[in-house]
Design a protein around this motif. Structure first.
Motif, PDB file in Angstrom:
ATOM      1  N   TYR A   1      72.999  42.446 -46.027  1.00 24.52           N
ATOM      2  CA  TYR A   1      74.235  41.826 -46.497  1.00 24.52           C
ATOM      3  C   TYR A   1      75.442  42.595 -45.945  1.00 24.52           C
ATOM      4  O   TYR A   1      75.404  43.828 -45.841  1.00 24.52           O
ATOM      5  CB  TYR A   1      74.312  41.852 -48.027  1.00 24.52           C
ATOM      6  N   GLY A   2      76.498  41.871 -45.623  1.00 24.14           N
ATOM      7  CA  GLY A   2      77.759  42.494 -45.263  1.00 24.14           C
ATOM      8  C   GLY A   2      78.701  42.506 -46.446  1.00 24.14           C
ATOM      9  O   GLY A   2      78.413  41.919 -47.500  1.00 24.14           O
TER      10      GLY A   2
ATOM     11  N   THR B   1      72.472  38.658 -40.633  1.00 25.19           N
ATOM     12  CA  THR B   1      72.344  39.645 -39.555  1.00 25.19           C
ATOM     13  C   THR B   1      70.903  39.789 -39.077  1.00 25.19           C
ATOM     14  O   THR B   1      70.631  39.911 -37.891  1.00 25.19           O
ATOM     15  CB  THR B   1      72.879  41.006 -40.012  1.00 25.19           C
ATOM     16  N   ASN B   2      69.967  39.823 -40.002  1.00 23.53           N
ATOM     17  CA  ASN B   2      68.545  39.899 -39.676  1.00 23.53           C
ATOM     18  C   ASN B   2      67.905  38.543 -39.906  1.00 23.53           C
ATOM     19  O   ASN B   2      68.304  37.836 -40.849  1.00 23.53           O
ATOM     20  CB  ASN B   2      67.853  40.958 -40.554  1.00 23.53           C
ATOM     21  N   PRO B   3      66.919  38.157 -39.100  1.00 21.71           N
ATOM     22  CA  PRO B   3      66.419  38.832 -37.911  1.00 21.71           C
ATOM     23  C   PRO B   3      67.479  38.873 -36.811  1.00 21.71           C
ATOM     24  O   PRO B   3      68.292  37.956 -36.693  1.00 21.71           O
ATOM     25  CB  PRO B   3      65.218  38.000 -37.476  1.00 21.71           C
TER      26      PRO B   3
ATOM     27  N   GLU C   1      62.680  39.784 -48.847  1.00 19.26           N
ATOM     28  CA  GLU C   1      62.555  40.195 -50.247  1.00 19.26           C
ATOM     29  C   GLU C   1      63.113  41.595 -50.492  1.00 19.26           C
ATOM     30  O   GLU C   1      63.247  42.038 -51.629  1.00 19.26           O
ATOM     31  CB  GLU C   1      61.094  40.126 -50.700  1.00 19.26           C
ATOM     32  N   ILE C   2      63.422  42.322 -49.413  1.00 18.45           N
ATOM     33  CA  ILE C   2      64.067  43.630 -49.493  1.00 18.45           C
ATOM     34  C   ILE C   2      65.481  43.485 -48.940  1.00 18.45           C
ATOM     35  O   ILE C   2      65.683  42.830 -47.920  1.00 18.45           O
ATOM     36  CB  ILE C   2      63.291  44.686 -48.682  1.00 18.45           C
ATOM     37  N   SER C   3      66.454  44.094 -49.601  1.00 20.65           N
ATOM     38  CA  SER C   3      67.835  43.930 -49.132  1.00 20.65           C
ATOM     39  C   SER C   3      68.586  45.257 -49.114  1.00 20.65           C
ATOM     40  O   SER C   3      68.305  46.171 -49.896  1.00 20.65           O
ATOM     41  CB  SER C   3      68.590  42.934 -50.022  1.00 20.65           C
ATOM     42  N   ILE C   4      69.549  45.344 -48.174  1.00 17.80           N
ATOM     43  CA  ILE C   4      70.486  46.459 -48.123  1.00 17.80           C
ATOM     44  C   ILE C   4      71.884  45.892 -47.916  1.00 17.80           C
ATOM     45  O   ILE C   4      72.050  44.737 -47.511  1.00 17.80           O
ATOM     46  CB  ILE C   4      70.159  47.445 -46.984  1.00 17.80           C
TER      47      ILE C   4
END
Length: 321
Positions: free
Chosen positions: A128-129, A136-138, A258-261
């Motif tokens: 996330y921005g 952004t991903n992939p 399912e994983i976020s930063i």
């Protein structure tokens, strides 16, 4: 040698505020205390490393290393990767930008579930921005090829030439208003995606697509076989080179939504040189990295009857279906 669950590698440069936030997010949100956070200072010229040392000198989970010279992105991160591999024997090593914040509360649990299922080598999270954008991903759904490399080299060399003459703005005006047809950038070899139309890829788990470099998650399988990123680059295109290497070696990469930063970006932008000098450096590093990728493609083609890596990889995938 210790045996820990996760070693985080955070490459620090100049900005102690964002690096501290990255470390604090890991300490607050990671679902295992059997971890280490290895902060590698990439030869900062201010007192930011001293600030971090004072902050974390009494915290046994945070290890601070200092490079005597700026080694660039890949080699700087590799200092932390090798330190983790040799001293902690982790099940996962996570290279996390110093301006990327872990928001996931069940990181280890989800990584274990995926690794037991796919035996992945490299994983990447949803990113996330600050504006809430999460696409952004992939990073890419194609395999880089010779045409892309040659196009990139030509453009970067042109940009470098005009930047050195302080005529880059004039070049941009020409590109926008030229009466001649502009040559479109070539495309790589498309990979199978979920969904098959390639739309909204960030919402779905996908395998073997290129992953963004703000967060690389390396499994114990990768750690056993490799010593980090390709050390020949200084900056740029680490994603493409890693992607190419994994595909050519037949290793699995996985995008895990399912994983976020949270990636706030531009941690050291206020410490950069002037715009033109920065552009010159960007062009030089891009040229260096692209030449390395091109050399790997040439070696692959020589060993596979002139076929591009993308051709061979897609053929293999079709055979596995």
């Amino acid at each position: 040698m210790k045996n820990i669950d996760i070693a985080f590698v955070v490459l620090h440069y100049m900005n102690s505020d964002t690096t501290e936030k990255t470390v604090e997010h890991i300490l607050s949100n990671c679902d295992t205390s059997n971890m280490a956070i290895i902060v590698v200072d990439n030869a900062s010229t201010n007192n930011s490393f001293d600030i971090l040392t004072e902050k974390y000198s009494s915290n046994s989970l945070v290890i601070l290393l200092r490079n005597q010279t700026n080694l660039g992105f890949a080699c700087g991160n590799n200092v932390g990767f090798r330190y983790a591999k040799e001293n902690y024997h982790p099940r996962y090593i996570i290279m996390l930008n110093s301006d990327a914040y872990l928001t996931e509360k069940n990181l280890l649990q989800k990584l274990d579930e995926e690794y037991n299922s796919s035996h992945f080598y490299v994983a990447g999270p949803m990113i996330y921005g600050n504006d809430g954008n999460n696409t952004t991903n992939p990073w890419g759904k194609e395999v880089i090829n010779t045409k892309i490399c040659k196009y990139t080299l030509k453009k970067a060399n042109t940009d470098l030439f005009f930047s050195r003459l302080h005529l880059y703005k004039l070049l941009c005006i020409y590109r926008r208003h030229t009466p001649f047809p502009r040559k479109k950038a070539p495309k790589g070899y498309p990979l199978p995606t979920n969904p098959t139309d390639g739309q909204n890829l960030h919402l779905y788990k996908n395998y073997n697509l290129s992953l963004h470099g703000s967060c690389f998650i390396f499994s114990e399988a990768f750690i056993k076989d490799y010593d980090g990123l390709d050390s020949r680059t200084f900056l740029y295109d680490e994603e493409s080179l890693l992607h190419l290497q994994m595909l050519m070696d037949g290793r699995t990469m996985v995008y895990m939504p399912e994983i976020s930063i949270l990636h706030v970006g531009s941690a050291s932008s206020s410490y950069e040189c002037d715009e033109n000098s920065k552009r010159i450096n960007c062009c030089k590093y891009s040229i260096q990295s692209t030449k390395i990728i091109l050399s790997e493609i040439k070696k692959f083609k020589k060993a596979h009857g002139g076929k591009e890596p993308g051709e061979v990889v897609v053929e293999r995938m079709k055979e596995d279906l």
